[in-house]
Scaffold this active site. Structure first.
Site, mmCIF file in Angstrom:
data_model
loop_
_atom_site.group_PDB
_atom_site.id
_atom_site.type_symbol
_atom_site.label_atom_id
_atom_site.label_comp_id
_atom_site.label_asym_id
_atom_site.label_seq_id
_atom_site.Cartn_x
_atom_site.Cartn_y
_atom_site.Cartn_z
ATOM 1 N N GLU A 87 0.817 -1.212 0.000
ATOM 2 C CA GLU A 87 0.000 0.000 0.000
ATOM 3 C C GLU A 87 0.853 1.265 0.000
ATOM 4 O O GLU A 87 0.510 2.255 -0.653
ATOM 5 C CB GLU A 87 -0.953 0.000 1.199
ATOM 6 C CG GLU A 87 -1.853 -1.220 1.301
ATOM 7 C CD GLU A 87 -2.615 -1.541 0.034
ATOM 8 O OE1 GLU A 87 -2.856 -0.624 -0.775
ATOM 9 O OE2 GLU A 87 -2.975 -2.714 -0.169
ATOM 10 N N TYR A 141 -2.407 -7.381 -11.163
ATOM 11 C CA TYR A 141 -1.309 -7.515 -10.207
ATOM 12 C C TYR A 141 -0.139 -8.317 -10.800
ATOM 13 O O TYR A 141 0.988 -7.827 -10.856
ATOM 14 C CB TYR A 141 -1.794 -8.203 -8.932
ATOM 15 C CG TYR A 141 -2.720 -7.381 -8.074
ATOM 16 C CD1 TYR A 141 -2.281 -6.832 -6.875
ATOM 17 C CD2 TYR A 141 -4.036 -7.161 -8.447
ATOM 18 C CE1 TYR A 141 -3.136 -6.088 -6.065
ATOM 19 C CE2 TYR A 141 -4.902 -6.417 -7.653
ATOM 20 C CZ TYR A 141 -4.444 -5.881 -6.470
ATOM 21 O OH TYR A 141 -5.296 -5.142 -5.681
#
Length: 613
Positions: free
Chosen positions: A338, A420
């Site tokens: 993150e 991803y």
């Protein structure tokens, strides 16, 4: 007219200096004052936006996102979750069962543009506004709104009372002006995917129960105790494209000093079984920023907040919300991912809906490198999990091109692995093609050139081409815009005068530069590099890798001719007889995501003639 001429002049200067087409982006200044009533979980607010039209177009309408409206039975997010093949288990059919006290909503009570009332209509999560007066190029309009919102129960990203007991996870919580760029407006209805916002400045005041501890985007400028048992928290953030916050009555608030004057804030529940892990991870987070600064470019802000909350891990400018009941390594891994989004989306602000792989994929790639260093794994290729996930997607038959809009993937599985894993592999293969000494400086150049802007995939690949000196459009076109796969194999080894003729085959549709390793019976290893014909770089790129495991690649004889993509086979000779060859292996370092590695290795078996599969 003067402002428009100035814009044209700036564009001409930009063209002369950089050779790029004229780039522009809109600008906003948010001034918001909101009051939270925790008894009914409603938020009343006033919002003033100064919206500057830096485009060459006249703006006759604007759009807002009203994200909380997604959390109502029958919404697009609700129906999408109940009809997609593999719904997100956090959502599933939960929205359909919300009652009036649990739903989310955002109601516009009034809206004025430069003091004049505007006509508007709400369509699900989108507010369409017809301007009483057009906004001309170079001009600024002021949009003043009163609104009332209800915070939904925690389901996806935003909400109250998440599964770990965090009171408020306030993301996508305010009426947010949609972005207008060279492709026009982007008023995408919210179905749970990605975001795109306008660069600007935020001045936000939040008044809430005096016992609620609040942290979020930007810096806290003031904290005022009011007479009615409330506190007003005043935050400011400059040059960001969103604002998020979280609040809880039991938060512990720790801080750490990071590099370059950065202050890192940690907000987490005051629970004994959490404190050890959340304390341990703090020094690791400081190291994370140091690694990212040196490897990919310096973090430009002075604050960052890591807040326990949300439904997993979700990034925002200068802040992230993370569920906190995790093991040490899990907590570290999510924080790493993150925080790295601060580079890939929060500073390099791509349109996530169109390029989710440039957001999630680039972050996953950098996460592999950072985690490898933080945990001292010291592997050459920390992206093997991404390759494995991608191969499983291909084998499932559910692969869709990376160019698919994030909302329109047919399955969550395809979206997740594509964005991803395949996005991460995009960078890893490029790294392997160019070598560390070219790739990482080029990544920093991309960062420096496009930070605080909205780069596209073509903007990225042009930077890499300029820094590497090779042609790379074929790579973008094949890996991103098609489902073409990479699959090479050793087909045959034949004896010929003075050595062996080795035949390789291209089984997959996508062509790539490849390395070939030959191990002789004596144990000696020979390496060969076959360039991609598309590169137009002669016999190949002279690569340099830093990792000791890959030092052998720095001295590979790169004299083999390129392999044209139209040719299914490729032959080259070695000065060793077949009986002297023990193993032939294509791509020994997994520099490519070859979908079938069973034909990459050819091993001589005792008593068996050495010929093709």
């Amino acid at each position: 007219m003067k402002n428009l001429l100035s814009l044209v002049f700036v564009c001409l200067i930009s063209l002369a200096v950089s050779g790029q087409t004229c780039y522009w982006q809109q600008h906003v200044k948010y001034d918001m004052d909101v009051v939270l009533n925790e008894k009914n979980h409603q938020l009343s607010g006033e919002q003033v936006i100064d919206y500057t039209n830096n485009s060459p177009d006249t703006i006759n309408e604007v759009f807002y996102h009203l994200y909380f409206n997604a959390f109502q039975p029958g919404s697009m997010m609700d129906v999408r979750s109940r009809t997609i093949e593999d719904p997100d288990p956090r959502v599933n059919d939960r929205i359909a069962h919300l009652d009036e006290t649990e739903i989310g909503f955002q109601k516009v009570l009034s809206l004025f543009v430069d003091g004049k009332p505007a006509k508007y209509q709400t369509l699900g999560t989108i507010l369409q506004v017809l301007l009483p007066k057009p906004i001309l190029p170079g001009k600024t309009a002021q949009l003043k709104m009163e609104f009332l919102s209800q915070v939904p129960v925690q389901i996806r990203r935003s909400g109250r009372d998440n599964k770990e007991g965090i009171s408020y996870s306030m993301t996508q919580w305010y009426p947010k002006l949609a972005e207008y760029d060279k492709h026009g407006w982007h008023p995408n209805p919210y179905v749970g995917r990605e975001f795109y916002g306008i660069w600007g400045d935020f001045d936000v005041s939040i008044t809430a129960n005096k016992n609620l501890v609040i942290g979020g985007t930007g810096s806290l400028k003031a904290k005022t105790e009011n007479k009615n048992n409330t506190t007003t928290w005043h935050f400011e953030a400059e040059n960001v494209h969103d604002f998020a916050w979280a609040g809880d009555f039991d938060y512990i608030h720790d801080t750490k000093e990071g590099p370059n004057g950065l202050k890192i804030h940690f907000y987490y529940e005051n629970e004994e079984d959490l404190i050890e892990n959340w304390t341990w991870v703090q020094d690791k987070t400081v190291e994370l920023f140091k690694i990212m600064n040196s490897t990919f470019g310096p973090y430009p802000y002075k604050s960052y907040s890591i807040l326990q909350g949300g439904d997993g891990g979700m990034e925002y400018p200068q802040a992230t919300l993370i569920t906190g009941e995790r093991s040490k390594n899990s907590l570290l891994g999510v924080i790493v991912h993150e925080v790295i989004h601060s580079w890939y989306q929060m500073i390099l602000g791509t349109n996530e809906s169109l390029y989710p792989w440039m957001d999630e994929g680039f972050t996953t790639f950098a996460s592999g490198i950072v985690m490898d260093q933080l945990l001292e794994r010291k592997t050459f290729n920390p992206h093997t999990r991404s390759i494995g996930g991608y191969v499983r997607l291909v084998e499932s038959g559910k692969q869709e091109p990376l160019s698919t809009h994030a909302d329109f993937f047919h399955t969550n599985f395809a979206y997740g692995v594509s964005s991803y894993s395949k996005g991460s592999i995009f960078l890893w293969q490029l790294n392997y093609m160019l070598g560390d000494e070219v790739f990482f400086p080029a990544m920093r150049s991309y960062y420096n050139q496009w930070k605080f802007k909205h780069p596209t995939d073509k903007d990225f690949i042009r930077v890499m081409e300029k820094k590497s000196g090779v042609n790379l459009d074929w790579y973008l076109e094949s890996w991103v815009y098609t489902n073409n796969t990479i699959d090479y194999g050793v087909k045959n080894v034949e004896k010929q005068t003075g050595g062996s003729l080795i035949t390789l085959e291209k089984v997959g549709e996508m062509a790539m530069p490849i390395d070939v390793k030959i191990t002789l019976n004596s144990g000696k290893e020979l390496f060969y590099h076959i360039s991609n014909y598309h590169l137009f770089s002669g016999k190949g790129v002279k690569r340099k890798f830093m990792h000791p495991e890959a030092q052998i690649l720095n001295s590979i004889d790169q004299s083999l001719n390129p392999w044209p993509w139209t040719h299914p086979e490729y032959q080259f000779t070695v000065k060793h007889n077949p009986e002297d060859i023990k193993i032939i292996e294509i791509d020994p370092f997994q520099g490519t995501a070859d979908v079938d590695r069973s034909n990459n290795i050819y091993t001589k078996k005792p008593g068996v003639a050495f010929k093709g599969n």
